[in-house]
Design a protein around this motif. Structure first.
Motif, mmCIF file in Angstrom:
data_model
loop_
_atom_site.group_PDB
_atom_site.id
_atom_site.type_symbol
_atom_site.label_atom_id
_atom_site.label_comp_id
_atom_site.label_asym_id
_atom_site.label_seq_id
_atom_site.Cartn_x
_atom_site.Cartn_y
_atom_site.Cartn_z
ATOM 1 N N ASP A 1 0.830 -1.204 0.000
ATOM 2 C CA ASP A 1 0.000 0.000 0.000
ATOM 3 C C ASP A 1 0.866 1.256 0.000
ATOM 4 O OD1 ASP A 1 -2.249 -1.619 0.120
ATOM 5 O OD2 ASP A 1 -2.401 -1.501 2.304
ATOM 6 N N TYR A 2 1.932 1.249 0.799
ATOM 7 C CA TYR A 2 2.821 2.412 0.851
ATOM 8 C C TYR A 2 3.577 2.580 -0.461
ATOM 9 C CZ TYR A 2 1.963 2.469 5.871
ATOM 10 O OH TYR A 2 1.362 2.538 7.111
ATOM 11 N N GLU B 1 2.519 1.895 -3.337
ATOM 12 C CA GLU B 1 1.586 2.376 -4.362
ATOM 13 C C GLU B 1 1.205 3.836 -4.143
ATOM 14 O OE1 GLU B 1 -2.900 1.396 -6.099
ATOM 15 O OE2 GLU B 1 -1.861 -0.067 -4.822
ATOM 16 N N THR B 2 0.930 4.215 -2.889
ATOM 17 C CA THR B 2 0.387 5.542 -2.616
ATOM 18 C C THR B 2 1.369 6.488 -1.923
ATOM 19 O OG1 THR B 2 -0.474 4.958 -0.416
ATOM 20 C CG2 THR B 2 -1.880 4.487 -2.330
ATOM 21 N N HIS C 1 1.558 6.871 1.208
ATOM 22 C CA HIS C 1 1.045 7.174 2.555
ATOM 23 C C HIS C 1 0.232 6.051 3.167
ATOM 24 C CE1 HIS C 1 -2.739 7.841 0.461
ATOM 25 N NE2 HIS C 1 -2.151 8.767 -0.291
ATOM 26 N N ILE D 1 -0.619 11.371 4.774
ATOM 27 C CA ILE D 1 -1.241 12.023 3.617
ATOM 28 C C ILE D 1 -0.945 13.519 3.659
ATOM 29 C CG2 ILE D 1 -3.445 12.673 2.574
ATOM 30 C CD1 ILE D 1 -4.539 9.947 3.423
#
Length: 303
Positions: A241-242, A244-245, A247, A254
């Protein structure tokens, strides 16, 4: 390599040549650089190691070029070309680029926007105007050579001795998996580890095998975020997840990323505690909250 006698057939000479060790110049030549074409004493190989700072971090942040431009002694005077490496292990070196030496200047102060770790005082150093050559990106952070036994001699003439190639690392390779307690990844390394599962298969296998509590550190401010991971893919699933984004959906992270997109390159990931994937989500969270209280990441950090 021993000379081939006149009585040996031609194919024996070919076989002998085939086992000649692959050297640095053999991989640079197809990319347009023939090191043997330079006059003797014009090409230096450089192996950077420095216990005062994290050179790999400087490299990831794009500041290694500035670091090597400043020298306390005139070691690059009258040199035309540098082939630069970062030290690895006892005597290996990882290729990071080829640089033309365009000139030099004494006592050049750091310019606006230039930054080096505070442990370096360059006020009396020689500054070399270095220009990195394009076209060698395919080998950067992948080509590993044997520097030889003289690692204290961090800058050497190309002609000193042959530099055999140890390995060509797969694209996206981060490092050998160091064990859970020794995991320490920059954000860029995390992205590469996730993006290239084949090159980093042991990382994927080990991180997906456990749940756990992890720490994200903003190396500029010292602020920390404590998080936890459970479920089918364990820590790996959460860290994807980190990657990819940037945050992972965490509110303060964010805000950090939105305020300054470059803040991602200063994030560092490590594991505080590994846990059995059989634990419930609430059991994992209870351990996560304990680490939050220990580190004060809610009051002074990013939680």
């Amino acid at each position: 390599m021993n000379a081939i006698s006149r009585d040996e057939p031609q194919d024996a000479a070919e076989d002998s040549a085939a086992v000649s060790p692959l050297r640095l110049e053999h991989l640079l030549r197809p990319l347009g650089l023939d090191l043997t074409a330079y006059r003797r004493g014009r090409v230096k190989l450089v192996r950077h190691e420095d216990n005062r700072c994290d050179l790999r971090q400087l490299y990831r942040e794009g500041r290694l070029d500035l670091y090597q431009s400043y020298q306390s002694k005139p070691v690059f005077t009258d040199v035309e070309l540098l082939v630069s490496f970062l030290g690895r292990g006892e005597r290996q070196a990882v290729f990071v680029g080829v640089y033309d030496v365009l000139g030099e200047m004494a006592n050049r102060p750091l310019q606006p926007g230039e930054e080096l770790p505070t442990v370096f005082d360059v006020s009396t150093h020689v500054y070399y105007d270095l220009r990195k050559r394009p076209g060698f990106e395919v080998l950067e952070d992948r080509l590993v050579i044997d520097w030889g036994p003289g690692t204290r001699m961090w800058h050497q003439w190309f002609e000193t001795r042959p530099r055999p190639v140890v390995e060509l690392l797969p694209e996206g390779y981060v490092s050998e998996f160091p064990g859970y307690q020794n995991v320490l990844l920059s954000y860029d390394e995390l992205v590469s580890m996730v993006k290239y599962p084949t090159a980093n298969r042991e990382w994927h296998r080990r991180l997906s095998a456990v749940a756990g509590v992890y720490l994200i550190l903003d190396t500029r401010t010292g602020k920390q975020y404590v998080g936890s991971a459970s479920g089918k893919e364990g820590i790996l699933g959460r860290w994807k997840d980190y990657a990819e984004t940037g945050h992972g959906g965490n509110r303060k992270l964010i805000e950090l990323v939105q305020a300054d997109g470059s803040s991602l390159r200063h994030l560092q990931f490590c594991i505080l505690q590994t846990l059995d994937r059989g634990l419930t989500r609430q059991e994992v969270r209870d351990i996560e909250y304990l680490h939050m209280r220990k580190l004060g990441s809610r009051v002074h950090g990013l939680n």
